[in-house]
Design an enzyme around this catalytic site. Structure first.
Site, short mmCIF file in Angstrom:
data_model
loop_
_atom_site.label_atom_id
_atom_site.label_comp_id
_atom_site.label_asym_id
_atom_site.label_seq_id
_atom_site.Cartn_x
_atom_site.Cartn_y
_atom_site.Cartn_z
N LYS A 8 -8.52 -10.72 -7.58
CA LYS A 8 -9.75 -10.92 -6.68
C LYS A 8 -10.70 -9.97 -6.73
O LYS A 8 -10.24 -8.76 -7.22
CB LYS A 8 -9.28 -11.23 -5.20
CG LYS A 8 -8.72 -10.02 -4.31
CD LYS A 8 -8.71 -10.18 -3.09
CE LYS A 8 -8.68 -8.86 -2.47
NZ LYS A 8 -8.93 -9.01 -0.70
N LYS B 263 0.76 -1.18 0.06
CA LYS B 263 0.11 -0.04 -0.01
C LYS B 263 0.89 1.27 0.00
O LYS B 263 0.42 2.39 -0.66
CB LYS B 263 -0.88 0.16 1.20
CG LYS B 263 -2.05 -1.02 1.25
CD LYS B 263 -3.14 -0.83 2.16
CE LYS B 263 -4.27 -2.05 1.85
NZ LYS B 263 -5.30 -2.03 2.83
N LYS C 258 -12.63 -3.82 -3.61
CA LYS C 258 -13.31 -2.43 -3.83
C LYS C 258 -12.29 -1.57 -4.02
O LYS C 258 -12.54 -0.55 -4.61
CB LYS C 258 -14.03 -2.22 -2.62
CG LYS C 258 -13.04 -2.10 -1.34
CD LYS C 258 -14.01 -1.48 -0.24
CE LYS C 258 -13.19 -1.61 1.17
NZ LYS C 258 -13.63 -2.89 1.81
P1 ADP Z 1 -11.35 -5.34 -0.22
O1 ADP Z 1 -10.33 -6.45 -0.71
O2 ADP Z 1 -12.45 -5.46 -1.42
O3 ADP Z 1 -10.78 -4.05 0.03
P2 ADP Z 1 -11.40 -5.89 2.30
O4 ADP Z 1 -10.02 -6.08 2.28
O5 ADP Z 1 -11.99 -4.88 3.31
O6 ADP Z 1 -11.96 -6.00 0.96
O7 ADP Z 1 -11.62 -7.36 2.70
C1 ADP Z 1 -13.03 -7.52 3.88
C2 ADP Z 1 -12.79 -9.20 4.23
O8 ADP Z 1 -13.61 -9.60 3.08
C3 ADP Z 1 -11.70 -9.68 4.26
O9 ADP Z 1 -12.02 -11.00 5.34
C4 ADP Z 1 -11.24 -10.27 3.08
O10 ADP Z 1 -10.62 -11.73 3.19
C5 ADP Z 1 -12.65 -10.58 2.47
N1 ADP Z 1 -12.71 -10.51 1.13
C6 ADP Z 1 -12.47 -9.37 0.23
N2 ADP Z 1 -12.34 -9.66 -0.92
C7 ADP Z 1 -12.71 -10.93 -1.24
C8 ADP Z 1 -12.81 -11.65 -2.15
N3 ADP Z 1 -12.71 -11.21 -3.35
N4 ADP Z 1 -13.09 -13.01 -2.29
C9 ADP Z 1 -13.05 -13.80 -0.92
N5 ADP Z 1 -13.13 -12.86 0.39
C10 ADP Z 1 -12.82 -11.63 0.10
NA NA Z 2 -8.12 -4.71 0.93
#
Ligand code: ADP
Ligand code: NA
Length: 330
Positions: free
Chosen positions: A197, A114, A200
């Site tokens: 993956k 990041k 967001k």
């Molecule tokens: P993002 O990657 O969209 O920013 P976060 O990092 O806030 O999402 O993730 C919040 C939760 O959702 C975490 O426990 C993460 O492992 C899960 N998560 C996020 N994206 C995925 C995905 N594409 N598939 C499975 N789990 C996910």
């Molecule tokens: Na994230």
């Protein structure tokens, strides 16, 4: 015997959770309520490490809480709270930060990724110490287990090291939490790039399905989802990641095995699969959206639930902090 305790948090950094968040994490939170003493927090302190708008943060925190309730977190069966309402989190984080080596923190790959993206001078110290606050989130509740995805493994390892270090220096104070690896956790990929993956922060809007978006919009995204030029509907993550992703989402939302789906779609085309999946998504999000709206339409009731949750959380967190401060010499 008391149930093992779990703690998990999610950041309020979007106006809706996406299917990856739900199928990869929150869905398991719902089931853990029945087997564990579960603490879940909307980690708003973690959401200000990269700049934010206060009004947007406040809105997203409420939406996150409303959505967690809407998908099935039950305040009677778990403790749901907002992190900033429990001041013990940053208080413990300070103590833990004094036990963390600068080099040790510098090795966290998520920070490296990041901060590289943001630029070294723009990345905040908060982003750097984020895993230490996360350790405090977990250790305050003496959590036995933490449901984690692969991306959080290193942070949980730091949490375990800090717990052991503190216990070794000052006497046994913290439970050393174990990762709670949920078998076959769904990994949801980007609809436009099925090798990445769904995220967001990294996906384009067309690659993400938000739980709160219009299902007609979701249907359109599913129709345009990138697949391969083949015709056969089989589950092959290496060679047909797009189709595998659609089958994974379908299987989880409709509660049907992938094998069952493959059998159902034998001889049918990608278009049939996409059309039916869009309908499955619509059926799932419809009630979730309605319940989310109900919670958001009654802010006083939502605040009350969160206040009660914060009080329950604080009872545990304050006891841990008291012991910690005492051991440290405060
Ligand atoms: P993002 O990657 O969209 O920013 P976060 O990092 O806030 O999402 O993730 C919040 C939760 O959702 C975490 O426990 C993460 O492992 C899960 N998560 C996020 N994206 C995925 C995905 N594409 N598939 C499975 N789990 C996910
Ligand atoms: Na994230």
């Amino acid at each position: 015997a008391a149930r093992p305790r779990v703690l998990s948090g999610i950041q309020p950094t979007a106006d809706s959770f996406h299917l990856g968040n739900y199928l990869g994490a929150v869905r398991y939170w719902v089931t853990l309520q029945d087997t564990h003493d579960a603490f879940y927090c909307v980690v708003d302190l973690h959401a200000i490490t990269a700049g934010h708008d206060p009004r947007v943060l406040r809105r997203r925190t409420r939406i996150a809480a409303a959505q967690l309730l809407a998908v099935g977190l039950d305040p009677e069966r778990c403790t749901l709270f907002v992190q900033s309402q429990v001041p013990e989190h940053p208080q413990l984080a300070w103590v833990l930060s004094c036990l963390t080596g600068f080099g040790e923190a510098s090795r966290m790959t998520q920070f490296k990724d990041k901060s590289t993206r943001q630029g070294a001078d723009r990345a905040s110290v908060g982003l750097f110490t984020y895993p230490i606050l996360q350790a405090a989130d977990i250790l305050l509740y003496q959590a036995d287990a933490v449901p984690v995805g692969e991306d959080q493994r290193q942070h949980l390892e730091l949490t375990r090291d800090l717990a052991q270090r503190f216990n070794g220096l000052f006497g046994r104070t913290f439970t050393v939490p174990a990762p709670h690896i949920v078998k076959d956790t769904a990994k949801i990929t980007d609809l436009q790039d099925p090798t990445a993956k769904m995220s967001k922060s990294a996906s384009s809007p067309a690659g993400i399905i938000d739980l709160l978006e219009d299902p007609a919009r979701s249907a359109k995204k599913i129709r345009s989802a990138v697949t391969d030029t083949g015709r056969e509907i089989i589950f092959d993550q290496a060679n047909k990641p797009g189709i595998a992703n659609l089958l994974t989402i379908y299987s989880a939302l409709a509660d049907r095995t992938v094998d069952d789906l493959v059998e159902t779609y034998a001889g049918k085309g990608y278009g049939d699969l996409k059309k039916d999946l869009a309908e499955v998504v619509r059926e799932f999000v419809g009630p979730v959206q309605e319940r989310t709206r109900t919670y958001l339409d009654d802010p006083a009731q939502l605040d009350k639930l969160l206040t009660i949750g914060a009080e329950k959380a604080r009872a545990v967190a304050a006891a841990t902090l008291r012991t910690t401060y005492d051991r440290v010499g405060f």
